[in-house]
Design an enzyme around this catalytic site. Structure first.
Site, short mmCIF file in Angstrom:
data_model
loop_
_atom_site.label_atom_id
_atom_site.label_comp_id
_atom_site.label_asym_id
_atom_site.label_seq_id
_atom_site.Cartn_x
_atom_site.Cartn_y
_atom_site.Cartn_z
CE LYS A 1 -6.72 -9.43 -2.07
NZ LYS A 1 -8.53 -9.67 -1.87
CE LYS B 1 -14.97 -6.26 -0.31
NZ LYS B 1 -13.91 -5.80 0.65
CE LYS C 1 -4.68 -0.99 0.46
NZ LYS C 1 -4.50 -3.10 1.27
P1 ATP Z 1 -9.90 -5.44 -0.85
O1 ATP Z 1 -9.20 -3.93 -1.77
O2 ATP Z 1 -11.11 -4.06 -0.52
O3 ATP Z 1 -8.99 -5.55 0.38
P2 ATP Z 1 -10.71 -7.65 -0.51
O4 ATP Z 1 -11.33 -8.58 -2.23
O5 ATP Z 1 -9.09 -8.35 -0.61
O6 ATP Z 1 -11.12 -6.19 -0.54
P3 ATP Z 1 -11.98 -7.86 2.32
O7 ATP Z 1 -12.89 -7.72 2.14
O8 ATP Z 1 -9.71 -7.28 2.63
O9 ATP Z 1 -11.45 -8.03 0.11
O10 ATP Z 1 -11.02 -10.12 1.90
C1 ATP Z 1 -12.68 -11.02 2.42
C2 ATP Z 1 -12.02 -11.85 2.51
O11 ATP Z 1 -12.16 -12.75 1.19
C3 ATP Z 1 -10.68 -11.95 2.97
O12 ATP Z 1 -11.00 -13.72 3.72
C4 ATP Z 1 -10.45 -12.61 2.29
O13 ATP Z 1 -9.16 -13.18 2.25
C5 ATP Z 1 -11.17 -13.74 0.72
N1 ATP Z 1 -10.60 -13.14 -0.53
C6 ATP Z 1 -10.25 -11.73 -1.37
N2 ATP Z 1 -9.45 -11.82 -2.39
C7 ATP Z 1 -9.57 -13.08 -2.82
C8 ATP Z 1 -9.53 -13.50 -3.35
N3 ATP Z 1 -8.99 -13.18 -4.49
N4 ATP Z 1 -9.41 -15.22 -3.52
C9 ATP Z 1 -9.93 -15.76 -2.45
N5 ATP Z 1 -9.98 -15.39 -1.37
C10 ATP Z 1 -10.20 -13.50 -1.21
MG MG Z 2 -8.17 -7.41 1.35
#
Ligand code: ATP
Ligand code: MG
Length: 337
Positions: free
Chosen positions: A199, A202, A115
């Site tokens: 990955k 969001k 970040k």
């Molecule tokens: P942000 O980018 O805002 O951090 P994010 O997509 O990483 O959003 P989180 O809310 O941080 O989502 O994570 C929620 C859950 O989803 C966690 O258990 C995380 O490990 C899982 N997760 C997030 N992205 C992935 C992915 N691409 N594949 C598998 N699991 C994921």
């Molecule tokens: Mg995340």
């Protein structure tokens, strides 16, 4: 038989839930509520402020995540579903854990380093102590099992370190060491459709890089058809490039094993045509995500029901959190009279 182990996990309301969140995390929440008696699933609203500060967006995102939890099959009769900000014991524990979190170890956390490197946001103290707040989320119920995706592995290690350090410092085996969990399988990482090796996320700036659980069939299909691949294998049994490996991974999640096998064979004898391959993934993705999307839309309208779910969840989570904090306050010496 009663399973006494405590399960906890959550999602940040920083955007729409994508297929990675579903397949890597929420799908396991739904399975675990069937076999564990004490499940806590929350919406990590405080966590969203580390990267996003839009007061008008937050309520809508929280409601959507709640509707998505329920549409995916989370059952308020089997799990406590609550908001992080409804539980004041979490910031209380966070404060105490911050006293045993070292600056050096926090700065070493890979997500923090990333970040800072991408330089898109201010480096605030909340961002630095994100893993401490996450440890508080987990330890507040003295949780044992944490169903998460692979990207959270490092944060879980930090939660284990803090649990161990608290026990060591205050002289008791009070906190169990929480473990990341995926039914004896490797933790999952669903790749971005951009094929850059990152990955699905969001908070990715480009919405075409992720399949969202509320995408229409048409949008989902279009995103998959446009996903980055490569120019195709030229030699039998060659190693897959990062984008193509990501697409195969996606296929393994949504398609039947014999379909995956058929395309693996085609890849290995160089007869694969990516157009057909992607079309197959898109079709199976629509079959898996479409019914969930329709439910999300229906549930999101029922704000009364959503409010009731988190009110009930709050009661259960408060009871458990207060029990933990009574033990913590006693152990650290916050009991004077
Ligand atoms: P942000 O980018 O805002 O951090 P994010 O997509 O990483 O959003 P989180 O809310 O941080 O989502 O994570 C929620 C859950 O989803 C966690 O258990 C995380 O490990 C899982 N997760 C997030 N992205 C992935 C992915 N691409 N594949 C598998 N699991 C994921
Ligand atoms: Mg995340």
């Amino acid at each position: 038989m009663e399973n006494k182990e405590i399960v906890l996990s959550g999602v940040r309301p920083t955007g729409k839930i994508h297929f990675g969140n579903y397949y890597g995390a929420i799908r396991n929440f739904v399975k675990m509520q069937e076999s564990f008696d004490h499940c806590f699933f929350f919406i990590a609203d405080y966590h969203s402020f580390t990267t996003q500060k839009d007061a008008t967006l937050l309520p809508q995102q929280v409601r959507r995540i709640l509707a998505t939890y329920l549409a995916c099959g989370l059952d308020p009769n089997k799990a406590a579903i609550y908001l992080q900000s409804d539980i004041p014991q979490i910031p209380e524990l966070y404060l105490l854990l911050n006293m045993i979190s070292y600056k050096g170890e926090l700065e070493k956390v890979p997500t923090f380093k990333e970040k800072i490197r991408d330089g898109k946001q201010s480096v605030n103290a909340g961002l630095l102590t994100y893993p401490t707040l996450m440890a508080a989320d987990i330890l507040i119920h003295r949780s044992n099992k944490v169903p998460v995706g692979k990207d959270q592995q490092q944060h879980l290690e930090m939660a284990r370190n803090l649990a161990g350090r608290f026990n060591h410092t205050f002289g008791d085996e009070f906190f169990p060491e929480p473990q990341a969990f995926n039914f004896n399988a490797e933790l999952i990482k669903i790749m971005s459709l951009s094929g850059d090796g990152g990955k699905m996320s969001k908070s990715d700036d480009n919405p075409n890089n992720a399949i969202f659980m509320d995408d229409t069939d048409k949008v989902m299909t279009k995103k998959i058809m446009k996903a980055t691949a490569d120019s195709g294998p030229t030699e039998p049994n060659s190693e897959k490039s990062v984008p193509v490996a990501g697409l195969f991974e996606l296929m393994r999640c949504v398609s039947a094993p014999e379909v995956v096998e058929e395309y693996e064979k085609k890849y290995n004898d160089c007869s694969i045509q990516y157009g057909y391959f992607k079309k197959q993934i898109a079709e199976d993705m629509v079959k898996m995500v479409g019914p969930i999307r329709d439910k999300i839309e229906e549930l999101e309208k029922d704000t009364e029901y959503l409010a009731k779910v988190v009110k009930d969840g709050k009661e259960q989570a408060l009871e458990s959190a207060e029990k933990t904090m009574q033990g913590v306050r006693r152990l650290v010496g916050l009991n004077y009279f």
